[in-house]
Scaffold this motif. Structure first.
Motif, short mmCIF file in Angstrom:
data_model
loop_
_atom_site.label_atom_id
_atom_site.label_comp_id
_atom_site.label_asym_id
_atom_site.label_seq_id
_atom_site.Cartn_x
_atom_site.Cartn_y
_atom_site.Cartn_z
N ARG A 299 0.89 -1.31 -0.12
CA ARG A 299 -0.14 -0.04 0.03
C ARG A 299 0.74 1.22 -0.07
N ASP B 186 3.19 -8.51 5.62
CA ASP B 186 1.79 -8.17 5.15
C ASP B 186 1.00 -8.49 6.26
N GLU C 193 -2.33 -7.13 8.55
CA GLU C 193 -3.75 -6.49 8.59
C GLU C 193 -4.27 -6.34 9.92
N ARG C 194 -3.51 -5.59 10.71
CA ARG C 194 -3.91 -5.19 12.26
C ARG C 194 -3.49 -3.80 12.57
N TYR D 238 -2.45 3.14 11.80
CA TYR D 238 -2.84 2.53 10.56
C TYR D 238 -3.71 1.24 10.86
N ASP D 239 -4.28 0.78 9.73
CA ASP D 239 -4.97 -0.59 9.98
C ASP D 239 -4.03 -1.48 9.30
N HIS D 240 -2.75 -1.48 8.97
CA HIS D 240 -1.65 -2.30 8.49
C HIS D 240 -0.43 -2.03 8.78
N SER D 241 0.48 -2.82 8.67
CA SER D 241 1.89 -2.41 9.13
C SER D 241 2.50 -1.55 7.78
N ASP E 16 5.75 -2.81 4.83
CA ASP E 16 5.25 -3.53 3.63
C ASP E 16 6.17 -3.33 2.20
#
Length: 441
Positions: free
Chosen positions: A74, A245, A247-248, A265-268, A271
């Motif tokens: 992303r 990858d 999604e947390r 964030y809703d992701h690391s 990435d």
């Protein structure tokens, strides 16, 4: 889940590093992730996003230009709003105005052990510095003491690059570019703006950090030394690509103009699947430094031990130098072997990674540090002077210590917490007492 797990394991063990300093590098965690022949193609391979990270102005000379292309799951632009963090902890930033600049010689014992659950970021403690982070000039000196890994959060520094010198305990640095392992005796550099997380490889970790607001560190010119000597470009190691990858929820903290800003964030953000460029993290083993010195007489200046330099607008006058006193032979005749008494237009902060320093008999211990601001007189203590003055000048191997120095063109102003710290030594000046008069007309 994490991508490239086998590569990550090997990288953490110190294997499969790329080599070279300041060169164009590339790495991919998944074959085919790097585009061929185009930095930003219409469609990047594997559905990745192309993103350029610039550590210098676009139009700086090619030799000074720092930029990397990242191919990530992303784009960095996909993040929520940052808000000012409630507390910076013990982290401070230039301009340093809490206390007046002090011309006295100062020395500190190591940082006290932190409270349980303190990670690298929470354990940062600012000793002092100079310049102005908003003007990209000057530097700051931080110490860190930690007993926990960073979990579900990452950090980036928009104000400067971070040169990390572990003194106790190894660090695993999970960066956007991949993994770096840095243990005592090594140094790691995280470029300006690069996101990373610090995980401990031992129960506790302690060390030093130089935050360089100015031009990025580079290898010093060798001049009359010639082609070989000091730090070799081949010994600097860049990471192999290794991505998360995940999604947390992940807290991302950004140091911007002296303050910490936070967003969840809703992701690391770690990435990046592939990358190439010159704005890259690296690790260097300080004991691989090729020490040069006198083989006839006299005593070279400590500038001969410069590993990295951040140039200023005046040739030869660095914004900050990183200097290491690595194991070496002393063979010069008709000379005073330890560092001589001197006053210097540069300001010096010295730290000790291991063992003892040859100019101090006691009081200067691993994890501690001394500050000698510009034109403050310093040199060997009385016991060292007496011993060195009477020593037989035969070849001597110094291999029982590893010390370093952050040297800067501007005075280093201590923070209020450093000037009033319990671990500030009260009797540092006493080490020069008893230097007797020997002059006879």
């Amino acid at each position: 889940m994490s991508g490239g797990s086998e590569q990550a394991r090997k990288t953490a063990e110190g294997l499969e590093y790329l080599t070279g300093f300041g060169n164009e590098h590339s790495s991919e965690a998944v074959p085919g992730a790097l585009p061929i022949g185009r930095n930003s193609p219409q469609r990047s391979p594997l559905g990745l996003y192309a993103e350029q990270l610039s550590g210098s102005a676009f139009t700086e000379p090619r030799s000074h230009n720092r930029r990397s292309w990242l191919y990530r799951i992303r784009p960095s632009a996909a993040h929520p709003r940052f808000t000012l963090a409630a507390d910076n902890g013990a982290l401070r930033s230039a301009p340093f105005t809490e206390a007046p600049a002090d011309p006295n010689r100062l020395r500190w014992n190591p940082l006290p052990d932190p409270a349980p659950g303190t990670d690298f970021l929470a354990g940062l403690w600012t000793l002092g510095g100079n310049g102005d982070a908003t003007q990209r000039s000057g530097m700051a000196i931080h110490l860190y003491s930690a007993n926990a890994s960073m979990t579900d959060r990452a950090f980036s520094d928009s104000d400067g690059e971070l040169l990390i010198v572990p003194e106790r305990g190894g660090l695993l640095l999970r960066t956007e570019f991949g993994l770096l392992s840095a243990r005592p005796g090594e140094m790691a550099l995280i470029p300006r703006g690069v996101r990373f997380r610090v995980e401990l490889q031992d129960e506790t970790a302690r060390g030093y950090v130089c935050e360089n607001y100015g031009r990025p560190f580079e290898l010093p010119d060798l001049g009359p030394i010639g082609a070989n000597g000091l730090a070799a470009a081949r010994d600097f190691r860049a990471p192999v690509a290794s991505y998360e990858d995940a999604e947390r929820p992940t807290e991302v903290l950004n140091k911007f103009c002296g303050n910490l800003w936070t967003a969840t964030y809703d992701h690391s953000p770690l990435d990046v699947v592939a990358w190439h460029g010159t704005h890259v993290p690296y690790v260097y083993d300080l004991r691989s430094f090729n020490v040069l010195g006198s083989i006839s007489y006299d005593h070279p200046d400590p500038s001969i031990f410069t590993v990295l330099t951040s140039p200023s607008d005046t040739a030869g006058l660095a914004g900050v130098d990183f200097v290491v006193f690595a194991p070496r032979w002393l063979v010069g005749e008709d000379t005073f072997r330890p560092p001589y008494f001197h006053r210097n237009v540069m300001s010096e902060y010295m730290g000790l990674i291991d063992g003892a320093y040859d100019a101090k008999a006691e009081g200067f211990v691993p994890g501690g540090g001394s500050l000698h601001n510009m034109m403050s007189a310093h040199g060997p203590d009385r016991e060292t002077f007496d011993r060195a003055s009477a020593a037989e000048l035969k070849p001597q191997k110094i291999d029982d210590g590893l010390a370093f120095m952050f040297e800067t063109r501007w005075p280093i102003t201590a923070t209020a917490q450093a000037a009033g710290a319990d671990h500030l030594q009260g009797g540092y000046d006493d080490v020069w007492q008893g230097l007797e008069r020997h002059f006879r007309a």
